[in-house]
Design an enzyme around this catalytic site. Structure first.
Site, PDB file in Angstrom:
ATOM      1  N   LYS A  43      60.997 109.530  37.793  1.00  0.00           N
ATOM      2  CA  LYS A  43      60.551 110.700  37.444  1.00  0.00           C
ATOM      3  C   LYS A  43      60.789 111.620  38.842  1.00  0.00           C
ATOM      4  CE  LYS A  43      55.764 111.153  39.331  1.00  0.00           C
ATOM      5  NZ  LYS A  43      55.556 111.781  40.512  1.00  0.00           N
ATOM      6  N   CYS A  76      57.085 106.485  39.981  1.00  0.00           N
ATOM      7  CA  CYS A  76      57.728 107.357  40.942  1.00  0.00           C
ATOM      8  C   CYS A  76      59.192 107.874  41.183  1.00  0.00           C
ATOM      9  CB  CYS A  76      57.233 106.999  42.505  1.00  0.00           C
ATOM     10  SG  CYS A  76      55.349 107.249  42.497  1.00  0.00           S
ATOM     11  N   GLY A 122      61.934 101.043  38.379  1.00  0.00           N
ATOM     12  CA  GLY A 122      61.105 101.734  37.222  1.00  0.00           C
ATOM     13  C   GLY A 122      59.827 102.055  38.005  1.00  0.00           C
ATOM     14  N   LEU A 165      53.058 105.419  50.279  1.00  0.00           N
ATOM     15  CA  LEU A 165      52.548 103.963  50.029  1.00  0.00           C
ATOM     16  C   LEU A 165      53.250 103.279  48.714  1.00  0.00           C
ATOM     17  CD1 LEU A 165      50.478 103.810  47.078  1.00  0.00           C
ATOM     18  CD2 LEU A 165      48.845 104.698  48.681  1.00  0.00           C
ATOM     19  N   LYS A 166      53.188 101.993  49.062  1.00  0.00           N
ATOM     20  CA  LYS A 166      53.856 101.352  47.897  1.00  0.00           C
ATOM     21  C   LYS A 166      52.874 100.532  47.021  1.00  0.00           C
ATOM     22  CE  LYS A 166      56.224  98.865  50.660  1.00  0.00           C
ATOM     23  NZ  LYS A 166      55.907  99.545  51.790  1.00  0.00           N
ATOM     24  N   ASN A 201      62.338 109.156  48.110  1.00  0.00           N
ATOM     25  CA  ASN A 201      62.190 108.364  46.874  1.00  0.00           C
ATOM     26  C   ASN A 201      64.055 108.500  46.534  1.00  0.00           C
ATOM     27  OD1 ASN A 201      59.893 107.650  46.820  1.00  0.00           O
ATOM     28  ND2 ASN A 201      59.184 108.709  45.236  1.00  0.00           N
ATOM     29  N   THR A 236      52.949 114.088  44.530  1.00  0.00           N
ATOM     30  CA  THR A 236      54.125 114.410  44.758  1.00  0.00           C
ATOM     31  C   THR A 236      54.441 115.766  43.959  1.00  0.00           C
ATOM     32  OG1 THR A 236      54.612 112.245  45.094  1.00  0.00           O
ATOM     33  CG2 THR A 236      56.543 113.843  44.471  1.00  0.00           C
ATOM     34  N   VAL A 241      46.944 106.613  44.191  1.00  0.00           N
ATOM     35  CA  VAL A 241      47.136 107.218  45.141  1.00  0.00           C
ATOM     36  C   VAL A 241      45.569 107.634  45.439  1.00  0.00           C
ATOM     37  CG1 VAL A 241      48.007 109.067  46.354  1.00  0.00           C
ATOM     38  CG2 VAL A 241      49.453 107.750  45.111  1.00  0.00           C
TER      39      VAL A 241
HETATM   40  N1  NAD Z   1      51.706 105.652  42.534  1.00  0.00           N
HETATM   41  C1  NAD Z   1      52.328 105.674  43.641  1.00  0.00           C
HETATM   42  O1  NAD Z   1      52.863 104.543  43.896  1.00  0.00           O
HETATM   43  C2  NAD Z   1      52.559 106.809  44.204  1.00  0.00           C
HETATM   44  C3  NAD Z   1      52.803 106.871  45.758  1.00  0.00           C
HETATM   45  C4  NAD Z   1      53.024 108.109  46.336  1.00  0.00           C
HETATM   46  C5  NAD Z   1      53.043 109.195  45.537  1.00  0.00           C
HETATM   47  N2  NAD Z   1      52.449 109.414  44.309  1.00  0.00           N
HETATM   48  C6  NAD Z   1      52.058 110.640  43.693  1.00  0.00           C
HETATM   49  O2  NAD Z   1      50.717 110.413  43.682  1.00  0.00           O
HETATM   50  C7  NAD Z   1      50.229 111.409  42.508  1.00  0.00           C
HETATM   51  C8  NAD Z   1      49.219 110.391  41.743  1.00  0.00           C
HETATM   52  O3  NAD Z   1      50.062 109.334  41.305  1.00  0.00           O
HETATM   53  P1  NAD Z   1      49.037 108.003  40.780  1.00  0.00           P
HETATM   54  O4  NAD Z   1      49.834 106.980  40.540  1.00  0.00           O
HETATM   55  O5  NAD Z   1      47.926 107.774  41.524  1.00  0.00           O
HETATM   56  O6  NAD Z   1      48.635 108.538  39.293  1.00  0.00           O
HETATM   57  P2  NAD Z   1      47.545 108.114  38.233  1.00  0.00           P
HETATM   58  O7  NAD Z   1      48.277 108.503  36.968  1.00  0.00           O
HETATM   59  O8  NAD Z   1      47.426 106.505  38.657  1.00  0.00           O
HETATM   60  O9  NAD Z   1      46.089 108.762  38.592  1.00  0.00           O
HETATM   61  C9  NAD Z   1      45.983 110.019  38.196  1.00  0.00           C
HETATM   62  C10 NAD Z   1      44.599 110.201  38.153  1.00  0.00           C
HETATM   63  O10 NAD Z   1      44.020 111.476  38.231  1.00  0.00           O
HETATM   64  C11 NAD Z   1      43.243 111.654  37.157  1.00  0.00           C
HETATM   65  N3  NAD Z   1      42.959 113.214  36.560  1.00  0.00           N
HETATM   66  C12 NAD Z   1      44.176 113.886  35.612  1.00  0.00           C
HETATM   67  N4  NAD Z   1      43.679 115.160  35.442  1.00  0.00           N
HETATM   68  C13 NAD Z   1      42.432 115.322  36.118  1.00  0.00           C
HETATM   69  C14 NAD Z   1      41.643 116.385  36.529  1.00  0.00           C
HETATM   70  N5  NAD Z   1      42.177 117.406  35.761  1.00  0.00           N
HETATM   71  N6  NAD Z   1      40.615 116.258  37.351  1.00  0.00           N
HETATM   72  C15 NAD Z   1      40.251 114.882  37.868  1.00  0.00           C
HETATM   73  N7  NAD Z   1      41.123 114.082  37.783  1.00  0.00           N
HETATM   74  C16 NAD Z   1      42.003 113.935  36.899  1.00  0.00           C
HETATM   75  C17 NAD Z   1      43.614 111.017  36.221  1.00  0.00           C
HETATM   76  O11 NAD Z   1      42.420 110.474  35.225  1.00  0.00           O
HETATM   77  C18 NAD Z   1      43.820 109.409  36.873  1.00  0.00           C
HETATM   78  O12 NAD Z   1      42.943 108.825  37.353  1.00  0.00           O
HETATM   79  C19 NAD Z   1      51.539 111.762  41.730  1.00  0.00           C
HETATM   80  O13 NAD Z   1      51.989 112.895  41.979  1.00  0.00           O
HETATM   81  C20 NAD Z   1      52.356 110.549  42.262  1.00  0.00           C
HETATM   82  O14 NAD Z   1      53.738 111.101  41.945  1.00  0.00           O
HETATM   83  C21 NAD Z   1      52.451 108.218  43.534  1.00  0.00           C
END
Ligand code: NAD
Length: 440
Positions: A264, A261, A258, A151-152, A209, A121, A11
């Protein structure tokens, strides 16, 4: 606008890159130094179509940069986006460790008037809590907004650039105006920019979701019913999908949802409801139907081999939780792999993008095959777990010859039962009669 995006996962990286691409000055921050080094060199640590080119272009144009220096990035920013992970903790609630560590980290460096925005989220009430925490640190009121992301993975750039809607939760309309300005380049087709309270915006993400997960669990339950009644879920799906009140989206039967998102977020919503004295009956059912669905292919394989898997070779096509991503978080394929290994089976796997992530988990316990056809060599059965395009029209005659026994467990209903039968395969799919029931 000068923007800092904290967290460069699926994201944060997409958000930062798209904001840079629309002319902003974006600094992306992560604690993972190796990731930042790769990104600074224009290398993308995840698979997301179109992202690499966009990162390189914006790096070259000096609108996008990557750093581990949180303080410097925040000190320069007018808007600070929080996009760190909020995975599931042991009790089902969202684990907020990373987010709170970032909030404490940014507080001393925030410039007056800067807006902090949650893209992660987060449970309802988080914006309010961040405001209080920042006030404790800085001694002043800080604007904290919610801007959930819809986004997806697999079409993240497209989704970010052309959102169906943008949702922001703000306390002051002026903050909404700043975010509206930021989003204007993405809303040129008159898609709505919806302003509401931070609480409503935070809940909107979970509700979206939860409803999508509900559709998947619903169609999976109906598919299991079809199998017992000699009906075909594909026909039933078509029969309902054309009803404009229902539609086709998220009504594909399979091996369960799976990803990082849906599982959880459904569980976090269950926890939030419980904490507020509401019995989340539907959400519990959605989760439990999904857990059951992840066992469906296992049950079929167990029945076919009468429980005797020791020494059998099983090929798996598809490891990612869905096509066009390398994300294997909560992927149904992993549940199957764990079970097969526990039964003493030999497992040969293929996935176009997720193999490195799976290798990191299983090392030499699996045989990794660079081509789908290589995976089925000598296999006693093939299980299709992700509907990648390249699995849709394989050369069945060659598959037939290469396999030790021509048995296919199709967890994504990619093939026609009648055609598979004609080709001589023993074919199992989801919610469709196993033999000879061609649709009229
Ligand atoms: N993946 C999706 O499709 C999606 C879609 C919508 C919303 N979200 C939400 O967005 C959020 C992020 O999801 P994601 O899939 O991008 O997660 P991710 O696990 O791919 O990325 C998280 C990033 O944060 C970094 N991070 C962790 N602790 C940190 C810190 N203290 N300082 C700086 N960086 C740090 C990690 O190293 C990692 O690169 C979540 O809350 C998720 O629920 C995800």
């Amino acid at each position: 606008m000068k923007i800092a995006v904290i967290g460069t996962g699926y994201v944060g990286l997409v958000t930062g890159t798209c904001f840079a691409d629309s002319g902003n000055d974006v600094t992306c921050v992560d604690i993972d130094r190796a990731k930042i080094d790769r990104l600074s060199a224009g290398e993308i640590p995840i698979y997301e179509p179109g992202l690499e080119e966009m990162v390189r272009e914006n790096l070259a144009a000096e609108r996008l940069s990557f750093t581990t220096d949180l303080a410097a990035a925040v000190a320069a920013a007018e808007v600070v986006y929080l996009a760190v992970g909020t995975p599931q903790s042991d009790d089902g609630a969202a684990d907020m460790t990373a987010l709170w560590s970032v909030v404490d980290g940014i507080a001393p460096h925030l410039r007056p008037g800067a807006i902090v925005v949650t893209k992660s989220t987060v449970p309802v009430g988080t914006c309010a809590k961040i405001s209080r925490r920042l006030k404790e640190h800085t001694g002043r009121e800080c604007d904290v907004a919610s801007n959930p992301e819809f986004l997806k993975e697999g079409s993240a750039i497209e989704d970010f650039n052309k959102p169906d809607r943008v949702v922001v939760g703000v306390r002051r309309p002026e903050v909404g105006d700043v975010l509206h300005e930021l989003y204007k380049p993405f809303l040129r087709t008159e898609k709505p920019f919806l302003q509401m309270s931070p609480e409503s915006a935070e809940l909107t993400k979970y509700v979206a979701n939860a409803l999508l997960s509900t559709k998947i669990s619903f169609i999976n339950e109906m598919a299991n019913l079809c199998e017992r009644m000699n009906a075909d879920i594909n026909d039933v799906r078509r029969g309902i999908g054309h009803d404009s009140r229902i539609g086709f989206a998220f009504l594909f039967p399979g091996v369960g949802y799976g990803g990082s998102c849906f599982p959880k977020d459904v569980r976090a919503l269950v926890r939030m409801a419980e904490d507020h004295g509401v019995e989340p009956q539907m959400m519990r059912a959605v989760d439990s139907v999904n857990e059951h669905q992840k066992q469906i292919v296992i049950e079929k394989i167990k029945n076919h081999f009468a429980g005797k898997l020791r020494g059998k070779t099983i090929a798996i096509w598809g490891l990612a939780f869905k096509p066009r991503t390398d994300d294997i978080r909560e992927a149904p394929a992993l549940v199957l792999i764990d079970w097969l290994l526990s039964q003493g089976a030999i497992v040969r796997v293929h996935d176009p993008e997720a193999m490195d992530n799976v290798r990191r988990l299983y090392n030499d316990k699996l045989t990794y095959c660079a081509k789908p056809m290589k995976a089925i060599d000598g296999a006693d059965a093939l299980a299709v777990m992700t509907e990648w395009g390249e699995y849709q029209r394989p050369e069945f005659k060659s598959i037939f010859q290469r396999m030790n026994s021509p048995v296919i467990f199709d967890g994504r209903n990619l093939y026609e039962p009648w055609a598979m039968e004609r080709l001589g395969f023993t074919y199992h799919s989801i919610g469709r009669p196993a033999v000879g029931c061609k649709s009229i």
